[in-house]
Design a protein around this motif. Structure first.
Motif, short mmCIF file in Angstrom:
data_model
loop_
_atom_site.label_atom_id
_atom_site.label_comp_id
_atom_site.label_asym_id
_atom_site.label_seq_id
_atom_site.Cartn_x
_atom_site.Cartn_y
_atom_site.Cartn_z
N VAL A 74 0.84 -1.21 0.00
CA VAL A 74 0.00 0.00 0.00
C VAL A 74 0.87 1.25 0.00
N VAL A 75 1.93 1.26 0.82
CA VAL A 75 2.81 2.43 0.90
C VAL A 75 3.53 2.67 -0.43
N THR A 76 4.16 1.63 -0.96
CA THR A 76 4.91 1.81 -2.22
C THR A 76 3.98 2.06 -3.40
N GLY A 77 2.80 1.45 -3.38
CA GLY A 77 1.85 1.69 -4.46
C GLY A 77 1.36 3.12 -4.49
N ASN A 78 1.05 3.67 -3.31
CA ASN A 78 0.61 5.06 -3.27
C ASN A 78 1.76 6.02 -3.54
N LEU A 79 2.98 5.64 -3.14
CA LEU A 79 4.15 6.44 -3.50
C LEU A 79 4.30 6.49 -5.02
N ALA A 80 4.03 5.38 -5.69
CA ALA A 80 4.09 5.35 -7.15
C ALA A 80 3.07 6.31 -7.76
N LEU A 81 1.86 6.36 -7.19
CA LEU A 81 0.84 7.25 -7.74
C LEU A 81 1.20 8.72 -7.54
N VAL A 82 1.73 9.05 -6.36
CA VAL A 82 2.10 10.45 -6.08
C VAL A 82 3.26 10.88 -6.96
N THR A 83 4.30 10.06 -7.04
CA THR A 83 5.44 10.43 -7.89
C THR A 83 5.07 10.43 -9.37
N MET A 84 4.12 9.57 -9.75
CA MET A 84 3.63 9.58 -11.13
C MET A 84 3.01 10.93 -11.46
N MET A 85 2.18 11.46 -10.55
CA MET A 85 1.54 12.74 -10.79
C MET A 85 2.59 13.86 -10.90
N LEU A 86 3.62 13.81 -10.06
CA LEU A 86 4.68 14.82 -10.14
C LEU A 86 5.48 14.68 -11.43
N GLN A 87 5.72 13.45 -11.86
CA GLN A 87 6.44 13.23 -13.11
C GLN A 87 5.65 13.76 -14.31
N ALA A 88 4.35 13.64 -14.26
CA ALA A 88 3.51 14.05 -15.38
C ALA A 88 3.17 15.52 -15.36
N TRP A 89 3.62 16.27 -14.36
CA TRP A 89 3.33 17.70 -14.25
C TRP A 89 4.23 18.46 -15.22
N PRO A 90 3.68 19.04 -16.28
CA PRO A 90 4.52 19.67 -17.32
C PRO A 90 5.38 20.82 -16.78
N HIS A 91 4.84 21.63 -15.88
CA HIS A 91 5.60 22.77 -15.39
C HIS A 91 6.86 22.32 -14.65
N LEU A 92 6.74 21.30 -13.81
CA LEU A 92 7.90 20.79 -13.08
C LEU A 92 8.92 20.20 -14.05
N ARG A 93 8.44 19.49 -15.05
CA ARG A 93 9.35 18.86 -16.02
C ARG A 93 10.12 19.91 -16.81
N ARG A 94 9.48 21.01 -17.14
CA ARG A 94 10.15 22.05 -17.94
C ARG A 94 11.08 22.92 -17.12
N THR A 95 10.68 23.27 -15.90
CA THR A 95 11.42 24.26 -15.12
C THR A 95 12.38 23.65 -14.11
N ARG A 96 12.17 22.42 -13.68
CA ARG A 96 13.04 21.77 -12.70
C ARG A 96 13.42 20.37 -13.18
N PRO A 97 14.23 20.29 -14.23
CA PRO A 97 14.55 18.97 -14.78
C PRO A 97 15.29 18.06 -13.81
N ARG A 98 16.12 18.63 -12.94
CA ARG A 98 16.85 17.79 -11.98
C ARG A 98 15.89 17.17 -10.97
N ILE A 99 14.92 17.95 -10.51
CA ILE A 99 13.92 17.40 -9.60
C ILE A 99 13.08 16.36 -10.31
#
Length: 242
Positions: A74-99
């Protein structure tokens, strides 16, 4: 003789017509984010009580660590969902590539790999037969697409990386809808055959998600005018251009 151009004439191209809401990114991002948030609120309260009686999944009485592995899933599965949402966030991907890259490593090595291995080697062997095969197939595909996407990123083949990460994200979401329907059954009196629900969510959802992911790749390729010569393979979509 060509007359001189009027300096007051606006030479800028006409503005593009505004796209309808259903062709925009963020409304659908919000819908998926709502499903992820519901999954977080639904799962965590029942497993962080450290009480096996609160488990929503049937436990194997002959396997004592079953509940501990279920909590880890449950912990790792929900971590996957949260990090997936951050990975798919276009603004973060464009402005903070290292993050973006750091979150990607957490998604791959801290979430997807452990949660799929727990499913394949612990949860599936110690659960009832309903939906086990579909769940195992979905876990194998999720793990495979994620590792392949990571490999493409390491090779700096980012078009293919994007394609396989979209497949990975679509597979990450395939267990969320069963929990939503279960909540509706408990709170709204919705009557659904539980056997059919388990099989449908174990097989049908991830198949539909992969089809949606492929349709999205084709749509965005057309929108960006990525026209290849006829008969050429497009690594960004996996399609053969006609």
């Amino acid at each position: 003789m060509t007359p001189p151009e009027d300096p007051d004439t606006d030479q800028r191209p006409a503005a593009r017509a505004e796209r309808p809401w259903w062709k925009r990114y963020y409304p659908w991002y919000a819908v998926v984010g709502g499903a992820v948030l519901f999954n977080l609120l639904y799962s965590f309260p029942h497993y962080f009580a450290t009480d096996p009686e609160a488990s929503r999944s049937q436990l194997d009485p002959g396997f004592q660590p079953h509940f501990a592995f279920l909590v880890a899933h449950v912990v790792t599965g929900n971590l996957a969902l949260v990090t997936m949402m951050l990975q798919a966030w276009p603004h973060l991907r464009r402005t903070r590539p290292r993050i973006h890259r750091l979150i990607g490593r957490v998604y791959v090595f801290g979430a997807v790999i452990p949660t799929t291995l727990i499913v394949l080697f612990v949860l599936v062997p110690h659960r009832a037969n309903q939906g086990s095969t579909g769940l195992a197939c979905g876990a194998v595909l999720w793990l495979g697409t994620t590792l392949y996407a990571w490999r493409k990123a390491r090779q700096r083949r980012y078009a293919e990386h994007r394609r396989w990460m979209i497949y990975s994200f679509s597979l990450a979401l395939f267990t969320t809808y069963g929990r939503i329907v279960a909540w509706m059954m408990l709170n709204w009196g919705l009557q659904v055959n539980i056997q059919i629900l388990i099989e449908a969510t174990s097989w049908g959802v991830w198949i539909i998600h992969l089809l949606i992911a492929q349709a999205y790749l084709e749509f965005t390729a057309r929108r960006r005018d990525k026209n290849l010569h006829a008969g050429r393979f497009d690594p960004a979509t996996g399609a053969i251009r006609q």
